[in-house]
Design a protein around this motif. Structure first.
Motif, PDB file in Angstrom:
ATOM      1  N   GLY A 266       0.161 -10.560  -1.374  1.00  0.00           N
ATOM      2  CA  GLY A 266      -1.250 -10.194  -1.370  1.00  0.00           C
ATOM      3  C   GLY A 266      -1.730  -9.771   0.001  1.00  0.00           C
ATOM      4  O   GLY A 266      -2.514  -8.819   0.146  1.00  0.00           O
ATOM      5  N   GLN A 267      -1.269 -10.471   1.018  1.00  0.00           N
ATOM      6  CA  GLN A 267      -1.635 -10.103   2.389  1.00  0.00           C
ATOM      7  C   GLN A 267      -1.086  -8.739   2.768  1.00  0.00           C
ATOM      8  O   GLN A 267      -1.752  -7.947   3.437  1.00  0.00           O
ATOM      9  N   MET A 268       0.130  -8.428   2.312  1.00  0.00           N
ATOM     10  CA  MET A 268       0.717  -7.117   2.586  1.00  0.00           C
ATOM     11  C   MET A 268      -0.103  -6.013   1.919  1.00  0.00           C
ATOM     12  O   MET A 268      -0.303  -4.939   2.490  1.00  0.00           O
ATOM     13  N   LEU A 269      -0.607  -6.285   0.708  1.00  0.00           N
ATOM     14  CA  LEU A 269      -1.458  -5.298   0.047  1.00  0.00           C
ATOM     15  C   LEU A 269      -2.755  -5.075   0.816  1.00  0.00           C
ATOM     16  O   LEU A 269      -3.264  -3.953   0.866  1.00  0.00           O
ATOM     17  N   THR A 270      -3.294  -6.133   1.419  1.00  0.00           N
ATOM     18  CA  THR A 270      -4.506  -5.987   2.219  1.00  0.00           C
ATOM     19  C   THR A 270      -4.288  -5.031   3.376  1.00  0.00           C
ATOM     20  O   THR A 270      -5.117  -4.146   3.647  1.00  0.00           O
ATOM     21  N   ALA A 271      -3.165  -5.209   4.073  1.00  0.00           N
ATOM     22  CA  ALA A 271      -2.886  -4.353   5.223  1.00  0.00           C
ATOM     23  C   ALA A 271      -2.461  -2.946   4.814  1.00  0.00           C
ATOM     24  O   ALA A 271      -2.534  -2.018   5.625  1.00  0.00           O
ATOM     25  N   ALA A 272      -2.043  -2.768   3.558  1.00  0.00           N
ATOM     26  CA  ALA A 272      -1.502  -1.472   3.133  1.00  0.00           C
ATOM     27  C   ALA A 272      -2.548  -0.564   2.518  1.00  0.00           C
ATOM     28  O   ALA A 272      -2.237   0.590   2.197  1.00  0.00           O
ATOM     29  N   ASP A 273      -3.784  -1.037   2.355  1.00  0.00           N
ATOM     30  CA  ASP A 273      -4.752  -0.244   1.591  1.00  0.00           C
ATOM     31  C   ASP A 273      -5.151   1.055   2.278  1.00  0.00           C
ATOM     32  O   ASP A 273      -5.695   1.954   1.633  1.00  0.00           O
ATOM     33  N   VAL A 274      -4.896   1.175   3.579  1.00  0.00           N
ATOM     34  CA  VAL A 274      -5.238   2.427   4.275  1.00  0.00           C
ATOM     35  C   VAL A 274      -4.010   3.304   4.514  1.00  0.00           C
ATOM     36  O   VAL A 274      -4.130   4.359   5.142  1.00  0.00           O
ATOM     37  N   TRP A 275      -2.846   2.856   4.007  1.00  0.00           N
ATOM     38  CA  TRP A 275      -1.609   3.583   4.276  1.00  0.00           C
ATOM     39  C   TRP A 275      -1.001   4.182   3.014  1.00  0.00           C
ATOM     40  O   TRP A 275       0.144   4.604   3.024  1.00  0.00           O
ATOM     41  N   TYR A 276      -1.756   4.220   1.922  1.00  0.00           N
ATOM     42  CA  TYR A 276      -1.162   4.655   0.660  1.00  0.00           C
ATOM     43  C   TYR A 276      -0.775   6.128   0.666  1.00  0.00           C
ATOM     44  O   TYR A 276       0.041   6.567  -0.147  1.00  0.00           O
ATOM     45  N   GLN A 277      -1.325   6.926   1.587  1.00  0.00           N
ATOM     46  CA  GLN A 277      -0.943   8.333   1.679  1.00  0.00           C
ATOM     47  C   GLN A 277       0.113   8.561   2.748  1.00  0.00           C
ATOM     48  O   GLN A 277       1.119   9.225   2.509  1.00  0.00           O
ATOM     49  N   ALA A 278      -0.088   7.978   3.931  1.00  0.00           N
ATOM     50  CA  ALA A 278       0.849   8.206   5.031  1.00  0.00           C
ATOM     51  C   ALA A 278       2.159   7.445   4.843  1.00  0.00           C
ATOM     52  O   ALA A 278       3.228   7.943   5.199  1.00  0.00           O
ATOM     53  N   ALA A 279       2.091   6.238   4.285  1.00  0.00           N
ATOM     54  CA  ALA A 279       3.299   5.421   4.075  1.00  0.00           C
ATOM     55  C   ALA A 279       3.187   4.718   2.734  1.00  0.00           C
ATOM     56  O   ALA A 279       2.915   3.511   2.655  1.00  0.00           O
ATOM     57  N   PRO A 280       3.379   5.443   1.632  1.00  0.00           N
ATOM     58  CA  PRO A 280       3.135   4.859   0.297  1.00  0.00           C
ATOM     59  C   PRO A 280       4.043   3.686  -0.033  1.00  0.00           C
ATOM     60  O   PRO A 280       3.663   2.818  -0.803  1.00  0.00           O
ATOM     61  N   GLN A 281       5.249   3.631   0.544  1.00  0.00           N
ATOM     62  CA  GLN A 281       6.147   2.526   0.218  1.00  0.00           C
ATOM     63  C   GLN A 281       5.582   1.193   0.693  1.00  0.00           C
ATOM     64  O   GLN A 281       5.879   0.135   0.120  1.00  0.00           O
ATOM     65  N   TYR A 282       4.755   1.215   1.728  1.00  0.00           N
ATOM     66  CA  TYR A 282       4.143  -0.009   2.241  1.00  0.00           C
ATOM     67  C   TYR A 282       3.204  -0.629   1.210  1.00  0.00           C
ATOM     68  O   TYR A 282       3.041  -1.846   1.159  1.00  0.00           O
TER      69      TYR A 282
END
Length: 332
Positions: A266-282
């Motif tokens: 869940g914490q990883m999803l929090t940090a990944a919400d702004v990277w879904y285009q530049a780094a979608p695997q995150y």
């Protein structure tokens, strides 16, 4: 899930012995979806338990930064194709930090699964205690404990968790705190199931004979009632685990759950919400892990319920047969 569905009796009025255990495994093995789900859950638990060994084989850990693997000119996007996937980083690295994604996913499984299973144990322990105490107590004890249970059932879990986790000092171990908050707030439904089942078991001859012979309430509960409570409790617990994983992920996503640098899906999803285009695997990797885990546990829990209560499967087969007959009759 309704109490009526869960409060069921195994053949003979109690949980069967060794032969009943063999019947349970035979019924469970007959459900291919449940078997596949069990294998998936076993693999996830194995990954969580073996996280230190797996990350040692990879040569990484979940907290070390690798700034050389980050392209600062592009805002912290990982260098290389597919987020930096390679022999040294099996699933690539995080944007901005360069921490190894495989290591964080593996250690995140330990947190997410550990919190979910431990919270389920707390819920079951409190629920069994409150349910049996209410059913075996006098009218006033039953009324008091039942009203307390109703209050906890009505409490909004997420709101109460957010409030409690926000005021507790950060020095308290966060996974333990999340476990206790989830377990001590959401035990009400299982207490209702246990109370209803215990009231039914109290009417059986062997339980009444034990009480008339002078056994204490807890002796009766331990020797006569707990075996009969095993089936509904195991069924309900199997369905609580995926729910608790979702709650832990939601709390971490909202920033009040597990804190960095301890990894959590869940914490990883929090940090990944702004990277879904530049780094979608995150974003896709922790989201996919959560989806597969919750789906597998849900299917396994449903399979356990059907194996413990074969009448559920019988009702489903009868309903399907009737629908088939109706269709055939309409066609003719």
């Amino acid at each position: 899930m309704s109490e009526t569905l869960l409060v069921t009796e195994a053949p003979g009025g109690s949980v069967p012995g060794a032969s009943g255990g063999r019947q349970f495994w035979r019924r469970l093995r007959a459900q291919r979806a449940a078997l596949v789900a069990a294998v998936v859950v076993a693999l996830l638990v194995l990954v969580a338990l073996a996280a230190p060994l797996l990350t040692a084989l990879e040569g990484q850990d979940p907290t070390t930064y690798h700034p050389s693997l980050i392209d600062s000119a592009r805002g912290g996007v990982p260098v290389g194709a597919l987020g930096g996937i390679g022999g040294d980083h099996w699933l690539g690295v995080e944007p901005q930090t360069g921490r190894d994604l495989f290591a964080r996913l593996a250690y995140g499984a330990r947190v997410s699964l550990g919190v979910a299973f431990a919270a389920t144990v707390v819920q079951v322990a409190v629920g069994i205690t409150m349910g049996i105490a209410a059913a075996l107590g006098n009218r006033w004890v039953d009324q008091l404990l039942s009203r307390i249970t109703d209050i906890f059932v009505a409490l909004p879990l997420m709101i109460m968790s957010l409030a409690l986790l926000a005021i507790v000092p950060t020095s308290f171990p966060r996974p333990v705190l999340v476990t206790l908050v989830i377990g001590l707030i959401s035990w009400g439904n299982i207490a209702k199931v246990v109370r209803a089942r215990t009231l039914s078991l109290k009417e059986l001859d062997h339980v009444a004979a034990a009480r008339l012979s002078g056994w204490g309430s807890w002796s009766v509960a331990r020797r006569e009632l707990l075996p009969g409570l095993a089936a509904p409790v195991i069924t309900y617990a199997a369905l609580l685990v995926p729910q608790n994983i979702t709650v832990e992920a939601a709390l971490s996503f909202l920033g009040v759950g597990v804190k960095p640098p301890t990894p959590s899906w869940g914490q990883m999803l929090t940090a990944a919400d702004v990277w879904y285009q530049a780094a979608p695997q995150y974003l896709l990797l922790p989201a996919g892990a959560l989806f597969v885990t919750v789906l597998a546990l849900t299917v396994l829990g449903d399979g356990v319920r059907t194996a413990l209560d074969p009448r559920v499967a019988s009702r489903l087969r009868v309903g399907t047969g009737r629908r088939g007959e109706n269709k055939a009759g309409g066609a003719s």
